[in-house]
Design a protein around this motif. Structure first.
Motif, PDB file in Angstrom:
ATOM      1  N   GLU A  17      58.435  25.665  59.755  1.00  0.00           N
ATOM      2  CA  GLU A  17      58.032  24.478  58.999  1.00  0.00           C
ATOM      3  C   GLU A  17      56.542  24.165  59.171  1.00  0.00           C
ATOM      4  O   GLU A  17      56.112  23.048  58.870  1.00  0.00           O
ATOM      5  CB  GLU A  17      58.851  23.259  59.464  1.00  0.00           C
ATOM      6  CG  GLU A  17      60.341  23.338  59.210  1.00  0.00           C
ATOM      7  CD  GLU A  17      60.706  22.972  57.779  1.00  0.00           C
ATOM      8  OE1 GLU A  17      59.796  22.903  56.924  1.00  0.00           O
ATOM      9  OE2 GLU A  17      61.901  22.761  57.512  1.00  0.00           O
ATOM     10  N   ARG A  18      55.752  25.129  59.603  1.00  0.00           N
ATOM     11  CA  ARG A  18      54.365  24.843  59.952  1.00  0.00           C
ATOM     12  C   ARG A  18      53.581  24.267  58.769  1.00  0.00           C
ATOM     13  O   ARG A  18      52.676  23.443  58.957  1.00  0.00           O
ATOM     14  CB  ARG A  18      53.672  26.104  60.480  1.00  0.00           C
ATOM     15  CG  ARG A  18      53.613  27.264  59.499  1.00  0.00           C
ATOM     16  CD  ARG A  18      53.030  28.510  60.159  1.00  0.00           C
ATOM     17  NE  ARG A  18      52.940  29.629  59.236  1.00  0.00           N
ATOM     18  CZ  ARG A  18      53.959  30.441  58.941  1.00  0.00           C
ATOM     19  NH1 ARG A  18      55.134  30.253  59.523  1.00  0.00           N
ATOM     20  NH2 ARG A  18      53.804  31.432  58.089  1.00  0.00           N
ATOM     21  N   ASP A  19      53.891  24.705  57.541  1.00  0.00           N
ATOM     22  CA  ASP A  19      53.161  24.191  56.393  1.00  0.00           C
ATOM     23  C   ASP A  19      53.529  22.740  56.080  1.00  0.00           C
ATOM     24  O   ASP A  19      52.787  22.047  55.364  1.00  0.00           O
ATOM     25  CB  ASP A  19      53.449  25.047  55.156  1.00  0.00           C
ATOM     26  CG  ASP A  19      52.857  26.442  55.272  1.00  0.00           C
ATOM     27  OD1 ASP A  19      51.872  26.597  56.029  1.00  0.00           O
ATOM     28  OD2 ASP A  19      53.373  27.376  54.629  1.00  0.00           O
ATOM     29  N   GLN A  20      54.688  22.266  56.581  1.00  0.00           N
ATOM     30  CA  GLN A  20      55.145  20.910  56.289  1.00  0.00           C
ATOM     31  C   GLN A  20      54.715  19.908  57.343  1.00  0.00           C
ATOM     32  O   GLN A  20      54.766  18.697  57.100  1.00  0.00           O
ATOM     33  CB  GLN A  20      56.678  20.886  56.185  1.00  0.00           C
ATOM     34  CG  GLN A  20      57.273  21.906  55.215  1.00  0.00           C
ATOM     35  CD  GLN A  20      56.742  21.722  53.814  1.00  0.00           C
ATOM     36  OE1 GLN A  20      56.031  22.572  53.293  1.00  0.00           O
ATOM     37  NE2 GLN A  20      57.065  20.594  53.209  1.00  0.00           N
ATOM     38  N   LEU A  21      54.305  20.374  58.509  1.00  0.00           N
ATOM     39  CA  LEU A  21      53.976  19.452  59.599  1.00  0.00           C
ATOM     40  C   LEU A  21      52.882  18.449  59.231  1.00  0.00           C
ATOM     41  O   LEU A  21      52.987  17.269  59.591  1.00  0.00           O
ATOM     42  CB  LEU A  21      53.577  20.241  60.844  1.00  0.00           C
ATOM     43  CG  LEU A  21      54.720  21.003  61.543  1.00  0.00           C
ATOM     44  CD1 LEU A  21      54.160  21.833  62.695  1.00  0.00           C
ATOM     45  CD2 LEU A  21      55.769  20.028  62.057  1.00  0.00           C
ATOM     46  N   VAL A 508      64.785  14.775  54.162  1.00  0.00           N
ATOM     47  CA  VAL A 508      65.229  15.726  53.140  1.00  0.00           C
ATOM     48  C   VAL A 508      64.053  16.222  52.309  1.00  0.00           C
ATOM     49  O   VAL A 508      63.965  17.415  51.976  1.00  0.00           O
ATOM     50  CB  VAL A 508      66.301  15.078  52.239  1.00  0.00           C
ATOM     51  CG1 VAL A 508      66.598  15.978  51.030  1.00  0.00           C
ATOM     52  CG2 VAL A 508      67.580  14.831  53.020  1.00  0.00           C
ATOM     53  N   CYS A 509      63.132  15.335  51.957  1.00  0.00           N
ATOM     54  CA  CYS A 509      62.059  15.700  51.033  1.00  0.00           C
ATOM     55  C   CYS A 509      60.918  16.470  51.684  1.00  0.00           C
ATOM     56  O   CYS A 509      60.279  17.301  51.024  1.00  0.00           O
ATOM     57  CB  CYS A 509      61.500  14.439  50.361  1.00  0.00           C
ATOM     58  SG  CYS A 509      62.629  13.652  49.203  1.00  0.00           S
ATOM     59  N   ARG A 516      66.743  20.459  56.861  1.00  0.00           N
ATOM     60  CA  ARG A 516      66.389  19.285  56.073  1.00  0.00           C
ATOM     61  C   ARG A 516      67.621  18.472  55.691  1.00  0.00           C
ATOM     62  O   ARG A 516      67.566  17.248  55.562  1.00  0.00           O
ATOM     63  CB  ARG A 516      65.645  19.707  54.801  1.00  0.00           C
ATOM     64  CG  ARG A 516      66.518  20.480  53.822  1.00  0.00           C
ATOM     65  CD  ARG A 516      65.753  21.093  52.691  1.00  0.00           C
ATOM     66  NE  ARG A 516      65.083  20.121  51.853  1.00  0.00           N
ATOM     67  CZ  ARG A 516      64.419  20.434  50.751  1.00  0.00           C
ATOM     68  NH1 ARG A 516      64.334  21.704  50.378  1.00  0.00           N
ATOM     69  NH2 ARG A 516      63.840  19.504  50.034  1.00  0.00           N
ATOM     70  N   TRP A 517      68.758  19.167  55.516  1.00  0.00           N
ATOM     71  CA  TRP A 517      69.955  18.481  55.034  1.00  0.00           C
ATOM     72  C   TRP A 517      70.578  17.579  56.091  1.00  0.00           C
ATOM     73  O   TRP A 517      71.496  16.819  55.785  1.00  0.00           O
ATOM     74  CB  TRP A 517      70.969  19.495  54.515  1.00  0.00           C
ATOM     75  CG  TRP A 517      70.400  20.293  53.379  1.00  0.00           C
ATOM     76  CD1 TRP A 517      70.116  21.622  53.358  1.00  0.00           C
ATOM     77  CD2 TRP A 517      69.998  19.785  52.101  1.00  0.00           C
ATOM     78  NE1 TRP A 517      69.567  22.001  52.154  1.00  0.00           N
ATOM     79  CE2 TRP A 517      69.476  20.883  51.360  1.00  0.00           C
ATOM     80  CE3 TRP A 517      70.001  18.521  51.510  1.00  0.00           C
ATOM     81  CZ2 TRP A 517      68.993  20.737  50.065  1.00  0.00           C
ATOM     82  CZ3 TRP A 517      69.514  18.382  50.219  1.00  0.00           C
ATOM     83  CH2 TRP A 517      69.019  19.480  49.511  1.00  0.00           C
TER      84      TRP A 517
END
Length: 697
Positions: A17-21, A508-509, A516-517
């Protein structure tokens, strides 16, 4: 080695998830800001900052070589910064506030003008001149019949007005204008008396925004004028209450606030027009970076539109997002991503941290996050990808994509709307399929053309066409809003339930892996808590003048039959009902006179008796004491005698001044919610006063 192994699964997940951090940076900043608003005391704010810094130290202990350590370090610093930032902002904007109602005569410069068509009046923000006994900024309402013709920003007025302190929330969960007024530095609000004299007029006839709004109202049919003014200037005061309510019920109210849709349309039109015109020259098309020039024209248009429309928070947020998109296009990056949205949110929160608690900020960012998160999903990308197909198939696929986007937006916006407004339009996804293209590609271009052609006196046909298009938009709003079952109502939602809903939606988003769920669990828990909240049985406003009592059939009765529509709407919203309130005189089990009302209702096998005064006349002391002794709850807008001792609650002026508005749910056990919290140290609770406030200037 054991320590390393225990962090291995977390490290693998964070690596995936590094791009989402980075998306969680504004969330953590917002968490600190929200904590400052929720926690009541300075000691608790300091404790929050200390706990956040402790979280950062835990990140340091884990080590900067691990993503978990860096994440905790940054999260803790962001939370602490958010709390400190909004605290500092609240202290920095501190301005004097009057402490009690007063009547004052004074001269003042007009800082802002807003037409209120539904009230046949105009609302003006004023800066008093040479009036040390008045706050430096206040807001008054002037009846249109008393206002000078062509009132505009920059005018100087002489007037007499009744002023009151900014009103706090009248009921738990209600709109707290005192908070808004504090950050806007408003020290009083009120109503002006006739006559209102203009001492001098603005040299240029007012701001460009005022002149455009006035010209628009004069050029288009009255029924469409309010919508037309809102679309171009962002001023919604000219929209009639009937049309505004229809827009809210149909889920189209976002069209009236100049935000993402409007900025996108303006910027896109400017870019397209610039690109097409410059491309007419082969020399320019071959030698000049037309895309970069068009992006610059779009940026100038977006900034200009933002300033023209009053630079409200949604508009600023949308303008920042548009500028980031244009910057991305200029350097060849992907135009619209969640990182762009996170950057926009971060900028807004750094400069206007108080915007976080407002529905405008929450609704606008939630809508954009829902749309981008949906369209970044691989299946949605595949569904919307360009392909060779017929026109009808392409239109149907685009309509389906728009419908899916609308459903995702409504799903994410529903908790926010229910929390702030206690209602949510259920047909918004369908209504927006027709209303958004109509507004973007028909109404707004026609209105712009009408304004431009008015420069040479040729705008009349386009104003006529704009009026017809707006009439169609209002027909969609009224049809969708008045359909049976169009509005979901909720009497109240606790902060805990709302927090679970927001946390679940963000989880979730913002994540991308299957973890995420897990966000569905808190979202479902929050929804369950929200819908399990029982309807209030008794609502009492903070001044003690008004109450709403729920009857056996679920309807509500009002203490004072002559209560204004504002009071009726406020109580109906808090109760979560869509119909009007009856009079307490007509409620079964109620007995009322001109001066008092006594009502008995049954809940869960127990009878509750409520006694309330509704006039300024004092009852004989013995009769009052006897009535109090027989009542479970005694309510009054004045001080009741000490000998008045009801069985359970005594809600008179001294008590309500400490608690604010009250919501009571009868049951086993009964529960009470109050508006004011004991020991609340937020600056608008005990604002700085003005010297000599007891005397009128």
């Amino acid at each position: 080695m054991k320590f390393r192994l225990s962090f291995a699964p977390i490290e693998r997940w964070l690596e995936a998830e590094r791009d989402q951090l980075p998306l969680w940076l504004p969330v953590m900043l917002g968490l600190g800001i929200a904590g400052w608003f929720i926690l009541p005391e300075r000691a608790s704010w300091i404790a929050l900052i200390a706990a956040a810094l402790g979280l950062s130290l835990a990140g340091v202990a884990i080590g900067s070589g691990r993503r978990a350590g860096v994440a905790l370090l940054v999260a803790g610093l962001a939370i602490a910064s958010g709390c400190a930032l909004v605290w500092a902002k609240a202290e920095w904007v501190a301005a004097p506030v009057i402490q009690r109602p007063m009547i004052a005569s004074f001269d003042a410069d007009v800082a802002q003008v807003q037409q209120l068509v539904a009230k046949d009046s105009v609302r003006v923000a004023l800066r008093p001149i040479a009036a040390p006994k008045l706050p430096p900024k206040l807001r008054v309402t002037i009846a249109n019949a008393d206002a000078p013709v062509g009132l505009a920003r920059g005018d100087r007025l002489r007037l007499r007005a009744r002023l009151v302190p900014p009103m706090p929330a009248s009921l738990p969960g209600g709109y707290d204008f005192a908070v808004t007024a504090w950050f806007q530095q408003l020290g009083a609000t009120g109503k002006a008396f006739a006559p209102v004299q203009r001492l001098s007029a603005a040299p240029d006839g007012g701001s460009l925004r005022d002149r455009i709004g006035r010209h628009t109202r004069e050029s288009i049919a009255p029924g469409a004028a309010g919508i037309a003014v809102a679309l171009v200037t962002g001023d919604q005061g000219s929209v009639s209450e009937t049309d505004a309510d229809a827009m809210r019920r149909s889920g189209l109210a976002h069209l009236l606030s100049v935000s993402g849709l409007h900025i996108t349309a303006a910027v896109g039109a400017a870019m397209l027009l610039t690109l097409r015109l410059l491309a007419l020259s082969p020399k320019l098309a071959l030698r000049w970076p037309l895309t970069l020039i068009a992006a610059g024209a779009g940026a100038v248009t977006g900034i200009g539109y933002t300033l023209l429309s009053g630079a409200e928070i949604p508009t600023i947020r949308s303008c920042i997002a548009a500028l980031l998109v244009l910057g991305g296009l200029a350097i060849g990056r992907e135009a619209l991503t969640l990182r762009l949205v996170a950057t926009g949110a971060l900028i807004v929160l750094l400069f206007w941290p108080e915007a976080l608690i407002g529905p405008s900020f929450q609704l606008s960012f939630a809508a954009v996050v829902a749309i981008i998160a949906l369209h970044e999903h691989p299946r949605m990308r595949a569904f919307t990808a360009a392909r060779e197909e017929g026109v009808l198939y392409r239109l149907a696929r685009n309509a389906a994509a728009l419908l899916l986007s609308g459903i995702a937006v409504e799903l994410l916006l529903a908790p926010i709307a229910l929390f702030h407004f206690h209602r949510e339009g259920l047909y918004g996804a369908v209504a927006n399929i027709f209303a958004i293209p109509l507004t973007t590609f028909v109404v707004m271009p026609l209105e712009v053309l009408a304004l431009l052609l008015d420069l040479v006196g040729l705008g009349a046909p386009f104003w006529w066409a704009t009026g017809k298009a707006i009439a169609l938009l209002l027909w969609i709003a009224h049809s969708a809003g008045n359909t049976p079952g169009a509005v979901a109502l909720l009497p109240g939602m606790s902060r805990g339930a709302f927090s679970l809903l927001v946390a679940g939606g963000l989880w979730v988003c913002l994540w991308r892996t299957r973890w995420r769920w897990l966000g569905v669990l808190p979202f479902a828990a929050g929804a369950g808590l929200a819908f399990a909240t029982p309807a209030p049985d008794l609502l009492v406003t903070g001044d003690g003048r008004h109450l709403g009592l729920r009857g056996a059939d679920g309807s509500y009765a009002l203490l004072r039959p002559k209560a204004k529509d504002f009071v009726r709407d406020m109580l109906a919203e808090a109760a979560g009902i869509d119909e009007g309130l009856a009079d307490l005189d007509d409620l079964p089990g109620a007995s009322c006179t001109t001066d008092t009302c006594r009502a008995t209702i049954s809940r869960d096998g127990r009878s509750w008796t409520i006694l309330a005064t509704r006039s300024a006349y004092l009852a004989p002391i013995k009769a009052m004491n006897r009535a109090c002794a027989e009542a479970d709850i005694a309510i009054s807008d004045r001080r009741l005698p000490r000998s008045c001792k009801p069985k359970w609650l005594k809600l008179d002026k001294p008590m309500l001044s400490r608690t604010g508005g009250i919501v009571v749910r009868f049951g086993d056990p009964a529960s009470v919610l109050v508006t004011k919290r004991t020991g609340d140290a937020h600056p608008w609770i005990d604002p700085p006063s003005l010297a000599g406030r007891s005397e009128a200037p």
